[in-house]
Design a protein around this motif. Structure first.
Motif, PDB file in Angstrom:
ATOM      1  N   VAL A  70       0.862  -1.183   0.000  1.00  0.00           N
ATOM      2  CA  VAL A  70       0.000   0.000   0.000  1.00  0.00           C
ATOM      3  C   VAL A  70       0.896   1.228   0.000  1.00  0.00           C
ATOM      4  CG1 VAL A  70      -1.709   1.334   1.337  1.00  0.00           C
ATOM      5  CG2 VAL A  70      -1.888  -1.162   1.221  1.00  0.00           C
ATOM      6  N   THR A  71       0.540   2.221  -0.804  1.00  0.00           N
ATOM      7  CA  THR A  71       1.223   3.506  -0.759  1.00  0.00           C
ATOM      8  C   THR A  71       0.306   4.497  -0.073  1.00  0.00           C
ATOM      9  OG1 THR A  71       2.540   3.098  -2.744  1.00  0.00           O
ATOM     10  CG2 THR A  71       2.179   5.409  -2.143  1.00  0.00           C
ATOM     11  N   ILE A  72       0.830   5.102   0.997  1.00  0.00           N
ATOM     12  CA  ILE A  72       0.102   6.145   1.711  1.00  0.00           C
ATOM     13  C   ILE A  72       0.715   7.474   1.298  1.00  0.00           C
ATOM     14  CG2 ILE A  72      -0.427   7.163   3.958  1.00  0.00           C
ATOM     15  CD1 ILE A  72      -0.307   4.343   5.155  1.00  0.00           C
ATOM     16  N   VAL A  73      -0.103   8.338   0.718  1.00  0.00           N
ATOM     17  CA  VAL A  73       0.339   9.677   0.348  1.00  0.00           C
ATOM     18  C   VAL A  73      -0.136  10.608   1.456  1.00  0.00           C
ATOM     19  CG1 VAL A  73       0.281  11.498  -1.394  1.00  0.00           C
ATOM     20  CG2 VAL A  73       0.103   9.098  -2.103  1.00  0.00           C
ATOM     21  N   LEU A  74       0.813  11.158   2.195  1.00  0.00           N
ATOM     22  CA  LEU A  74       0.479  12.095   3.259  1.00  0.00           C
ATOM     23  C   LEU A  74       0.345  13.471   2.614  1.00  0.00           C
ATOM     24  CD1 LEU A  74       2.716  10.747   6.154  1.00  0.00           C
ATOM     25  CD2 LEU A  74       0.256  10.436   5.791  1.00  0.00           C
ATOM     26  N   LEU A  75      -0.878  13.982   2.617  1.00  0.00           N
ATOM     27  CA  LEU A  75      -1.244  15.174   1.858  1.00  0.00           C
ATOM     28  C   LEU A  75      -1.120  16.433   2.706  1.00  0.00           C
ATOM     29  CD1 LEU A  75      -4.418  13.489   0.401  1.00  0.00           C
ATOM     30  CD2 LEU A  75      -2.343  14.032  -0.909  1.00  0.00           C
ATOM     31  N   GLY A  76      -0.141  17.254   2.374  1.00  0.00           N
ATOM     32  CA  GLY A  76       0.045  18.545   3.026  1.00  0.00           C
ATOM     33  C   GLY A  76      -0.288  19.655   2.052  1.00  0.00           C
ATOM     34  N   ALA A  77       0.092  20.877   2.384  1.00  0.00           N
ATOM     35  CA  ALA A  77      -0.251  22.046   1.574  1.00  0.00           C
ATOM     36  C   ALA A  77       0.319  21.980   0.160  1.00  0.00           C
ATOM     37  CB  ALA A  77       0.231  23.320   2.266  1.00  0.00           C
ATOM     38  N   TRP A  87       6.136  10.738  -9.116  1.00  0.00           N
ATOM     39  CA  TRP A  87       6.909   9.574  -9.563  1.00  0.00           C
ATOM     40  C   TRP A  87       6.672   8.374  -8.654  1.00  0.00           C
ATOM     41  CZ3 TRP A  87      12.344  12.120 -10.564  1.00  0.00           C
ATOM     42  CH2 TRP A  87      12.206  13.088 -11.557  1.00  0.00           C
ATOM     43  N   GLU A  88       6.578   8.628  -7.344  1.00  0.00           N
ATOM     44  CA  GLU A  88       6.337   7.526  -6.404  1.00  0.00           C
ATOM     45  C   GLU A  88       4.950   6.929  -6.593  1.00  0.00           C
ATOM     46  OE1 GLU A  88       9.401   9.379  -3.085  1.00  0.00           O
ATOM     47  OE2 GLU A  88       7.239   9.643  -2.805  1.00  0.00           O
ATOM     48  N   ILE A  89       3.961   7.782  -6.860  1.00  0.00           N
ATOM     49  CA  ILE A  89       2.620   7.264  -7.139  1.00  0.00           C
ATOM     50  C   ILE A  89       2.633   6.476  -8.447  1.00  0.00           C
ATOM     51  CG2 ILE A  89       0.218   7.871  -7.675  1.00  0.00           C
ATOM     52  CD1 ILE A  89       0.590  10.317  -5.799  1.00  0.00           C
ATOM     53  N   SER A  92       4.131   3.183  -7.839  1.00  0.00           N
ATOM     54  CA  SER A  92       3.231   2.387  -6.997  1.00  0.00           C
ATOM     55  C   SER A  92       2.101   1.749  -7.797  1.00  0.00           C
ATOM     56  CB  SER A  92       2.613   3.260  -5.901  1.00  0.00           C
ATOM     57  OG  SER A  92       3.592   3.735  -5.024  1.00  0.00           O
ATOM     58  N   LEU A  93       1.678   2.420  -8.845  1.00  0.00           N
ATOM     59  CA  LEU A  93       0.534   1.951  -9.634  1.00  0.00           C
ATOM     60  C   LEU A  93       0.935   1.068 -10.809  1.00  0.00           C
ATOM     61  CD1 LEU A  93      -1.660   5.185  -9.693  1.00  0.00           C
ATOM     62  CD2 LEU A  93      -1.921   3.157  -8.239  1.00  0.00           C
ATOM     63  N   ARG A  94       2.227   0.860 -10.989  1.00  0.00           N
ATOM     64  CA  ARG A  94       2.675  -0.004 -12.084  1.00  0.00           C
ATOM     65  C   ARG A  94       2.104  -1.398 -11.922  1.00  0.00           C
ATOM     66  NH1 ARG A  94       8.942   1.161 -13.228  1.00  0.00           N
ATOM     67  NH2 ARG A  94       8.816  -1.030 -13.679  1.00  0.00           N
ATOM     68  N   GLN A  95       1.683  -1.968 -13.019  1.00  0.00           N
ATOM     69  CA  GLN A  95       1.164  -3.329 -12.992  1.00  0.00           C
ATOM     70  C   GLN A  95       1.580  -4.045 -14.267  1.00  0.00           C
ATOM     71  OE1 GLN A  95      -3.150  -3.528 -12.984  1.00  0.00           O
ATOM     72  NE2 GLN A  95      -3.300  -1.428 -13.690  1.00  0.00           N
ATOM     73  N   GLY A  96       1.665  -5.322 -14.157  1.00  0.00           N
ATOM     74  CA  GLY A  96       2.055  -6.143 -15.288  1.00  0.00           C
ATOM     75  C   GLY A  96       1.734  -7.588 -15.005  1.00  0.00           C
ATOM     76  N   GLU A  97       2.260  -8.448 -15.824  1.00  0.00           N
ATOM     77  CA  GLU A  97       1.968  -9.875 -15.681  1.00  0.00           C
ATOM     78  C   GLU A  97       2.381 -10.397 -14.309  1.00  0.00           C
ATOM     79  OE1 GLU A  97       2.952 -14.087 -17.941  1.00  0.00           O
ATOM     80  OE2 GLU A  97       3.501 -12.195 -18.899  1.00  0.00           O
ATOM     81  N   ASN A 102       0.362  -1.266  -5.919  1.00  0.00           N
ATOM     82  CA  ASN A 102       0.085  -0.981  -4.515  1.00  0.00           C
ATOM     83  C   ASN A 102      -1.317  -0.400  -4.394  1.00  0.00           C
ATOM     84  OD1 ASN A 102       2.659  -1.703  -3.796  1.00  0.00           O
ATOM     85  ND2 ASN A 102       3.153   0.226  -2.794  1.00  0.00           N
ATOM     86  N   GLY A 103      -1.953  -0.649  -3.257  1.00  0.00           N
ATOM     87  CA  GLY A 103      -3.161   0.097  -2.946  1.00  0.00           C
ATOM     88  C   GLY A 103      -2.762   1.558  -2.761  1.00  0.00           C
ATOM     89  N   LEU A 104      -3.697   2.478  -2.939  1.00  0.00           N
ATOM     90  CA  LEU A 104      -3.373   3.899  -2.881  1.00  0.00           C
ATOM     91  C   LEU A 104      -4.326   4.607  -1.918  1.00  0.00           C
ATOM     92  CD1 LEU A 104      -1.509   6.081  -4.068  1.00  0.00           C
ATOM     93  CD2 LEU A 104      -3.155   6.337  -5.946  1.00  0.00           C
ATOM     94  N   LEU A 105      -3.743   5.175  -0.853  1.00  0.00           N
ATOM     95  CA  LEU A 105      -4.516   5.832   0.200  1.00  0.00           C
ATOM     96  C   LEU A 105      -3.909   7.197   0.488  1.00  0.00           C
ATOM     97  CD1 LEU A 105      -6.614   5.774   2.536  1.00  0.00           C
ATOM     98  CD2 LEU A 105      -4.858   4.613   3.913  1.00  0.00           C
TER      99      LEU A 105
END
Length: 177
Positions: A70-77, A87-89, A92-97, A102-105
């Motif tokens: 799971v990728t947690i994006v801590l959202l600030g200003a 780039w990290e998101i 995290s969302l890359r998918q393939g065979e 990663n889950g995204l929160l």
């Protein structure tokens, strides 16, 4: 039944370092509700020294994202304006065979100013859509609510991966906040 502690990659803007440290201390170190992965004062001491952004991202994927779920994006200003968050998101969302994304929160820090990183926003429900991949929430008041949010993001890796929007292009520079 014991709660499974998920390995969570933490993505954030370094201007929010104090709030990020508090989040890691409160929910990883003290409450033990997840295992933090990533670069930061309260996480791994492994620092990647390079000005080559492709190399840095490859090393982040190999060292920190590879074994997280799971990728947690801590959202600030200004989190929305940072290219490394984008780039990290994306990574995290890359998918393939053989690659499960990663889950995204997203979790809103006290400094949150109402704007999501674009790639995160692309994975939220738009007008006319019934569902989406990513989820966001206010800063957790309880450990159990955070554990449930992480578990939901983890489950969406399989149940909702068809809803991922992850364009190949990425931010080439930080934006003005």
């Amino acid at each position: 039944m014991a709660t499974v502690r998920r390995k969570c990659f933490i993505s954030y803007h370094h201007a929010d370092q104090d709030a990020v440290n508090r989040f890691i201390r409160d929910f990883d170190h003290e409450a033990d509700c997840f295992i933090a992965r990533g670069l930061g004062e309260e996480m791994s001491p492994d620092i990647i020294q390079s000005t080559d952004t492709s190399y840095v991202m490859r090393r982040i994927r190999e060292r920190f994202l590879k074994d997280s779920t799971v990728t947690i994006v801590l959202l600030g200003a200004c989190t929305w304006a940072r290219r490394y968050v984008d780039w990290e998101i994306q990574a995290s969302l890359r998918q393939g065979e053989y690659t499960v994304p990663n889950g995204l929160l997203g979790i809103k820090l006290p400094s949150y100013a109402g704007k999501f990183p674009n790639r995160f926003n692309l994975n939220l429900r738009s007008e006319g859509e019934d569902d989406c991949y990513a989820r966001h929430r206010e800063y957790p008041e309880t450990t159990s609510s955070l554990v449930q949010s992480i578990e939901n993001a983890y489950q969406r890796r399989n149940t909702h991966r068809h809803l991922i929007t992850n364009p190949r292009d990425r931010m080439s520079y930080n934006r003005q906040c």
